[in-house]
Design a protein around this motif. Structure first.
Motif, PDB file in Angstrom:
ATOM      1  N   VAL A 154       0.855  -1.181   0.000  1.00  0.00           N
ATOM      2  CA  VAL A 154       0.000   0.000   0.000  1.00  0.00           C
ATOM      3  C   VAL A 154       0.892   1.232   0.000  1.00  0.00           C
ATOM      4  N   SER A 155       0.458   2.287  -0.691  1.00  0.00           N
ATOM      5  CA  SER A 155       1.267   3.499  -0.747  1.00  0.00           C
ATOM      6  C   SER A 155       0.392   4.735  -0.616  1.00  0.00           C
ATOM      7  N   ALA A 156       0.997   5.793  -0.127  1.00  0.00           N
ATOM      8  CA  ALA A 156       0.355   7.101  -0.049  1.00  0.00           C
ATOM      9  C   ALA A 156       1.303   8.110  -0.683  1.00  0.00           C
ATOM     10  N   SER A 157       0.761   9.049  -1.449  1.00  0.00           N
ATOM     11  CA  SER A 157       1.614  10.016  -2.138  1.00  0.00           C
ATOM     12  C   SER A 157       0.982  11.397  -2.128  1.00  0.00           C
ATOM     13  N   TYR A 158       1.820  12.384  -2.382  1.00  0.00           N
ATOM     14  CA  TYR A 158       1.363  13.767  -2.472  1.00  0.00           C
ATOM     15  C   TYR A 158       2.148  14.434  -3.592  1.00  0.00           C
ATOM     16  N   GLU A 159       1.441  14.983  -4.592  1.00  0.00           N
ATOM     17  CA  GLU A 159       2.069  15.584  -5.762  1.00  0.00           C
ATOM     18  C   GLU A 159       1.651  17.044  -5.889  1.00  0.00           C
ATOM     19  N   MET A 160       2.605  17.899  -6.277  1.00  0.00           N
ATOM     20  CA  MET A 160       2.331  19.315  -6.493  1.00  0.00           C
ATOM     21  C   MET A 160       2.654  19.680  -7.934  1.00  0.00           C
ATOM     22  N   LEU A 161       1.761  20.434  -8.582  1.00  0.00           N
ATOM     23  CA  LEU A 161       1.950  20.871  -9.960  1.00  0.00           C
ATOM     24  C   LEU A 161       2.178  22.378  -9.971  1.00  0.00           C
ATOM     25  N   LEU A 162       3.364  22.770 -10.399  1.00  0.00           N
ATOM     26  CA  LEU A 162       3.742  24.179 -10.467  1.00  0.00           C
ATOM     27  C   LEU A 162       3.875  24.567 -11.927  1.00  0.00           C
ATOM     28  N   ILE A 163       2.997  25.461 -12.401  1.00  0.00           N
ATOM     29  CA  ILE A 163       3.042  25.883 -13.795  1.00  0.00           C
ATOM     30  C   ILE A 163       4.065  26.999 -13.947  1.00  0.00           C
ATOM     31  N   MET A 164       4.853  26.925 -15.023  1.00  0.00           N
ATOM     32  CA  MET A 164       5.931  27.877 -15.249  1.00  0.00           C
ATOM     33  C   MET A 164       5.635  28.719 -16.483  1.00  0.00           C
ATOM     34  N   GLY A 165       5.954  30.000 -16.417  1.00  0.00           N
ATOM     35  CA  GLY A 165       5.746  30.887 -17.550  1.00  0.00           C
ATOM     36  C   GLY A 165       5.707  32.328 -17.094  1.00  0.00           C
ATOM     37  N   PRO A 166       5.640  33.284 -18.029  1.00  0.00           N
ATOM     38  CA  PRO A 166       5.583  34.706 -17.664  1.00  0.00           C
ATOM     39  C   PRO A 166       4.379  34.998 -16.767  1.00  0.00           C
ATOM     40  N   GLY A 167       4.628  35.315 -15.522  1.00  0.00           N
ATOM     41  CA  GLY A 167       3.556  35.625 -14.583  1.00  0.00           C
ATOM     42  C   GLY A 167       2.763  34.425 -14.137  1.00  0.00           C
ATOM     43  N   LEU A 168       3.265  33.195 -14.416  1.00  0.00           N
ATOM     44  CA  LEU A 168       2.497  32.001 -14.092  1.00  0.00           C
ATOM     45  C   LEU A 168       3.272  31.017 -13.222  1.00  0.00           C
ATOM     46  N   ASN A 169       4.262  31.501 -12.491  1.00  0.00           N
ATOM     47  CA  ASN A 169       5.048  30.618 -11.633  1.00  0.00           C
ATOM     48  C   ASN A 169       4.299  30.381 -10.319  1.00  0.00           C
ATOM     49  N   ILE A 170       3.217  29.626 -10.426  1.00  0.00           N
ATOM     50  CA  ILE A 170       2.346  29.422  -9.273  1.00  0.00           C
ATOM     51  C   ILE A 170       1.960  27.955  -9.153  1.00  0.00           C
ATOM     52  N   LEU A 171       1.597  27.564  -7.941  1.00  0.00           N
ATOM     53  CA  LEU A 171       1.066  26.232  -7.697  1.00  0.00           C
ATOM     54  C   LEU A 171      -0.380  26.204  -8.171  1.00  0.00           C
ATOM     55  N   THR A 172      -0.711  25.323  -9.121  1.00  0.00           N
ATOM     56  CA  THR A 172      -2.058  25.267  -9.667  1.00  0.00           C
ATOM     57  C   THR A 172      -2.861  24.071  -9.175  1.00  0.00           C
ATOM     58  N   GLU A 173      -2.175  23.024  -8.730  1.00  0.00           N
ATOM     59  CA  GLU A 173      -2.903  21.808  -8.354  1.00  0.00           C
ATOM     60  C   GLU A 173      -2.045  20.970  -7.415  1.00  0.00           C
ATOM     61  N   ASN A 174      -2.691  20.272  -6.469  1.00  0.00           N
ATOM     62  CA  ASN A 174      -1.997  19.258  -5.684  1.00  0.00           C
ATOM     63  C   ASN A 174      -2.854  17.998  -5.652  1.00  0.00           C
ATOM     64  N   ARG A 175      -2.185  16.856  -5.514  1.00  0.00           N
ATOM     65  CA  ARG A 175      -2.863  15.568  -5.644  1.00  0.00           C
ATOM     66  C   ARG A 175      -2.450  14.587  -4.544  1.00  0.00           C
ATOM     67  N   PRO A 176      -3.212  14.486  -3.463  1.00  0.00           N
ATOM     68  CA  PRO A 176      -2.971  13.407  -2.509  1.00  0.00           C
ATOM     69  C   PRO A 176      -3.595  12.117  -3.051  1.00  0.00           C
ATOM     70  N   ALA A 177      -2.956  10.981  -2.803  1.00  0.00           N
ATOM     71  CA  ALA A 177      -3.451   9.724  -3.368  1.00  0.00           C
ATOM     72  C   ALA A 177      -3.133   8.558  -2.453  1.00  0.00           C
ATOM     73  N   LEU A 178      -3.991   7.546  -2.506  1.00  0.00           N
ATOM     74  CA  LEU A 178      -3.788   6.257  -1.843  1.00  0.00           C
ATOM     75  C   LEU A 178      -3.889   5.164  -2.893  1.00  0.00           C
ATOM     76  N   GLU A 179      -3.046   4.126  -2.771  1.00  0.00           N
ATOM     77  CA  GLU A 179      -3.064   3.064  -3.773  1.00  0.00           C
ATOM     78  C   GLU A 179      -2.741   1.722  -3.137  1.00  0.00           C
ATOM     79  N   LEU A 180      -3.455   0.689  -3.577  1.00  0.00           N
ATOM     80  CA  LEU A 180      -3.206  -0.684  -3.153  1.00  0.00           C
ATOM     81  C   LEU A 180      -2.711  -1.463  -4.356  1.00  0.00           C
ATOM     82  N   GLN A 181      -1.511  -2.062  -4.237  1.00  0.00           N
ATOM     83  CA  GLN A 181      -0.933  -2.829  -5.327  1.00  0.00           C
ATOM     84  C   GLN A 181      -0.989  -4.325  -5.022  1.00  0.00           C
ATOM     85  N   CYS A 182      -1.255  -5.105  -6.057  1.00  0.00           N
ATOM     86  CA  CYS A 182      -1.312  -6.558  -5.930  1.00  0.00           C
ATOM     87  C   CYS A 182      -0.425  -7.175  -7.005  1.00  0.00           C
TER      88      CYS A 182
END
Length: 219
Positions: A154-182
């Motif tokens: 089992v795993s838990a993760s946290y991802e952050m998406l930072l968009i880059m560009g003129p005037g756009l260097n900001i955090l736009t999205e984050n993604r917490p997740a849980l996963e079960l692998q078999c």
């Protein structure tokens, strides 16, 4: 007891970020992948399908990834994704994505901690904003994976998406997740997960709840 406490902490930490969001919608993600490994090199081809709100919109993609494992603690990969997006009115757009990954991992007891750094460039289709013909992201993900036995983990993760560009260097999205692998056997594995896409830096913050199933076949 330690394992149970660890899982409980991960679940609690995973659920908290979603409570402050207002708007909600739902998606289903499915994918099937085939892997070919030769020594420390791995090639993966993946087909994926993403469906939102009972087919109101959907996405199909083909992803090609080539990775190299330098040692047990560090690996790097490069990939290309072709994505086709379709709305309920059958208006499609084609996105081309290129990305580079660097992943470091370290085991502490039964827990495998990893950090993935990604540079991602996407050329957008005609249905996107013409003033923004492409997107460049830095996507950083932290993951903790616990092996339950030889078959399940089992795993838990946290991802952050930072968009880059003129005037756009900001955090736009984050993604917490849980996963079960078999791990069914040496060649077949399947995983099921739950992910929340938290959109930030927009007028009406929202989140998308995602339930997904992934299958991998190793040659």
């Amino acid at each position: 007891m330690i394992k149970r406490l660890y899982i409980l902490i991960l679940v609690a930490g995973f659920l908290l970020p979603a409570q402050a969001q207002r708007g909600k919608t739902f998606e289903n993600w499915f994918s099937g992948a085939a892997q070919i490994k030769s020594n420390d090199f791995t090639f993966t081809i993946e087909e994926g399908w993403r469906i939102r709100e009972l087919y109101m919109s959907r996405q199909n993609y083909t992803d090609l990834n080539f990775s190299y494992k330098f040692n047990k603690h560090f690996s790097a990969s490069a990939g290309y994704r072709l994505a086709l997006k379709t709305s309920m009115f059958n208006i499609s757009e084609v996105n081309n994505r290129l990305y580079l990954d660097a992943t470091g991992s370290y085991e502490v007891g039964e827990i495998d901690f990893s950090i993935r750094l990604r540079y991602q460039y996407t050329s957008l289709g005609q249905e996107d904003d013409f003033s923004l013909p492409s997107e460049t992201f830095f996507r950083n993900r932290f993951r903790a994976k616990l092996k339950i036995n030889d078959m399940f983990s089992v795993s838990a993760s946290y991802e952050m998406l930072l968009i880059m560009g003129p005037g756009l260097n900001i955090l736009t999205e984050n993604r917490p997740a849980l996963e079960l692998q078999c791990k069914i056997n040496k060649k077949n594995s399947i995983s099921a997960g739950y992910l929340i896409r938290n959109y930030v830096q927009i007028e009406n913050p929202m989140n998308i709840h995602v339930v997904g199933i992934d299958y991998v076949y190793k040659f």
